[in-house]
Design a protein around this motif. Structure first.
Motif, mmCIF file in Angstrom:
data_model
loop_
_atom_site.group_PDB
_atom_site.id
_atom_site.type_symbol
_atom_site.label_atom_id
_atom_site.label_comp_id
_atom_site.label_asym_id
_atom_site.label_seq_id
_atom_site.Cartn_x
_atom_site.Cartn_y
_atom_site.Cartn_z
ATOM 1 N N CYS A 110 0.845 -1.181 0.000
ATOM 2 C CA CYS A 110 0.000 0.000 0.000
ATOM 3 C C CYS A 110 0.887 1.240 0.000
ATOM 4 O O CYS A 110 1.747 1.406 0.862
ATOM 5 N N SER A 111 0.707 2.110 -0.940
ATOM 6 C CA SER A 111 1.508 3.318 -1.049
ATOM 7 C C SER A 111 1.049 4.361 -0.037
ATOM 8 O O SER A 111 -0.143 4.554 0.171
ATOM 9 N N SER A 112 1.979 5.031 0.593
ATOM 10 C CA SER A 112 1.630 6.026 1.610
ATOM 11 C C SER A 112 1.315 7.387 1.012
ATOM 12 O O SER A 112 0.936 8.295 1.724
ATOM 13 N N ASP A 113 1.476 7.551 -0.312
ATOM 14 C CA ASP A 113 1.231 8.859 -0.907
ATOM 15 C C ASP A 113 -0.134 8.958 -1.590
ATOM 16 O O ASP A 113 -0.393 9.879 -2.333
ATOM 17 N N LEU A 114 -1.022 8.007 -1.311
ATOM 18 C CA LEU A 114 -2.355 8.051 -1.887
ATOM 19 C C LEU A 114 -3.255 8.990 -1.089
ATOM 20 O O LEU A 114 -3.142 9.093 0.120
ATOM 21 N N TYR A 169 -7.162 9.874 -0.032
ATOM 22 C CA TYR A 169 -8.494 9.297 0.081
ATOM 23 C C TYR A 169 -9.463 10.352 0.585
ATOM 24 O O TYR A 169 -9.150 11.097 1.505
ATOM 25 N N ASN A 170 -10.633 10.427 -0.035
ATOM 26 C CA ASN A 170 -11.721 11.267 0.458
ATOM 27 C C ASN A 170 -12.630 10.380 1.290
ATOM 28 O O ASN A 170 -13.080 9.344 0.820
ATOM 29 N N VAL A 171 -12.883 10.781 2.523
ATOM 30 C CA VAL A 171 -13.713 9.980 3.412
ATOM 31 C C VAL A 171 -14.932 10.812 3.784
ATOM 32 O O VAL A 171 -14.818 11.824 4.473
ATOM 33 N N LEU A 172 -16.093 10.399 3.310
ATOM 34 C CA LEU A 172 -17.310 11.140 3.589
ATOM 35 C C LEU A 172 -18.508 10.230 3.436
ATOM 36 O O LEU A 172 -18.471 9.263 2.681
ATOM 37 N N THR A 173 -19.545 10.533 4.175
ATOM 38 C CA THR A 173 -20.767 9.745 4.030
ATOM 39 C C THR A 173 -21.660 10.312 2.939
ATOM 40 O O THR A 173 -22.444 9.589 2.354
ATOM 41 N N GLU A 174 -21.545 11.619 2.676
ATOM 42 C CA GLU A 174 -22.320 12.222 1.595
ATOM 43 C C GLU A 174 -21.740 13.590 1.258
ATOM 44 O O GLU A 174 -21.031 14.197 2.048
ATOM 45 N N LYS A 222 -12.600 5.165 -3.863
ATOM 46 C CA LYS A 222 -11.321 4.488 -3.611
ATOM 47 C C LYS A 222 -11.308 3.875 -2.209
ATOM 48 O O LYS A 222 -10.830 2.763 -2.004
ATOM 49 N N PHE A 223 -11.861 4.595 -1.250
ATOM 50 C CA PHE A 223 -11.920 4.117 0.129
ATOM 51 C C PHE A 223 -12.875 2.930 0.249
ATOM 52 O O PHE A 223 -12.573 1.935 0.898
ATOM 53 N N VAL A 224 -14.025 3.027 -0.404
ATOM 54 C CA VAL A 224 -15.025 1.962 -0.369
ATOM 55 C C VAL A 224 -14.465 0.695 -1.022
ATOM 56 O O VAL A 224 -14.687 -0.414 -0.534
ATOM 57 N N ARG A 225 -13.716 0.862 -2.111
ATOM 58 C CA ARG A 225 -13.119 -0.307 -2.779
ATOM 59 C C ARG A 225 -12.152 -1.063 -1.866
ATOM 60 O O ARG A 225 -11.901 -2.230 -2.059
ATOM 61 N N ARG A 226 -11.633 -0.416 -0.850
ATOM 62 C CA ARG A 226 -10.730 -1.079 0.099
ATOM 63 C C ARG A 226 -11.521 -1.786 1.210
ATOM 64 O O ARG A 226 -10.951 -2.320 2.140
#
Length: 93
Positions: free
Chosen positions: A1-5, A7-12, A51-55
């Motif tokens: 897992c790359s540390s330079d990715l 990610y947007n984390v939000l419910t909506e 991207k976050f959901v795919r993980r």
């Protein structure tokens, strides 16, 4: 897992108006003032959390729950500060 990715984390994706409406439902006497002032980012945009959901991440909650929890947290913090700050001021004098 790359540390330079990134990610947007939000419910909506909610607009400022939607957030204010949610706050007003929970705190009916809140006063909101609109100001005519330049801000750093005047663009309204949506972001994707795909991207976050795919993980494998699953979101729990929604805007109303998040705003309600934040208001409760702020009320507790203010209440704690009312007890802590006067005592600290008295100790400092």
């Amino acid at each position: 897992c790359s540390s330079d990715l990134i990610y947007n984390v939000l419910t909506e994706n909610a607009t400022v108006r939607e957030v204010i409406a949610c706050i007003r439902r929970l705190v009916p006497d809140v006063v909101v003032e609109e100001v005519d002032s330049p801000i750093m980012n005047q663009l309204s945009y949506t972001v994707s959390c795909d991207k976050f959901v795919r993980r494998g991440f699953t979101f729990h909650g929604n805007l109303q729950t998040g705003v309600k929890e934040t208001i409760e947290w702020l009320r507790c913090a203010r209440s704690d500060a009312e007890y802590i700050l006067p005592a600290a001021a008295a100790a400092a004098s």
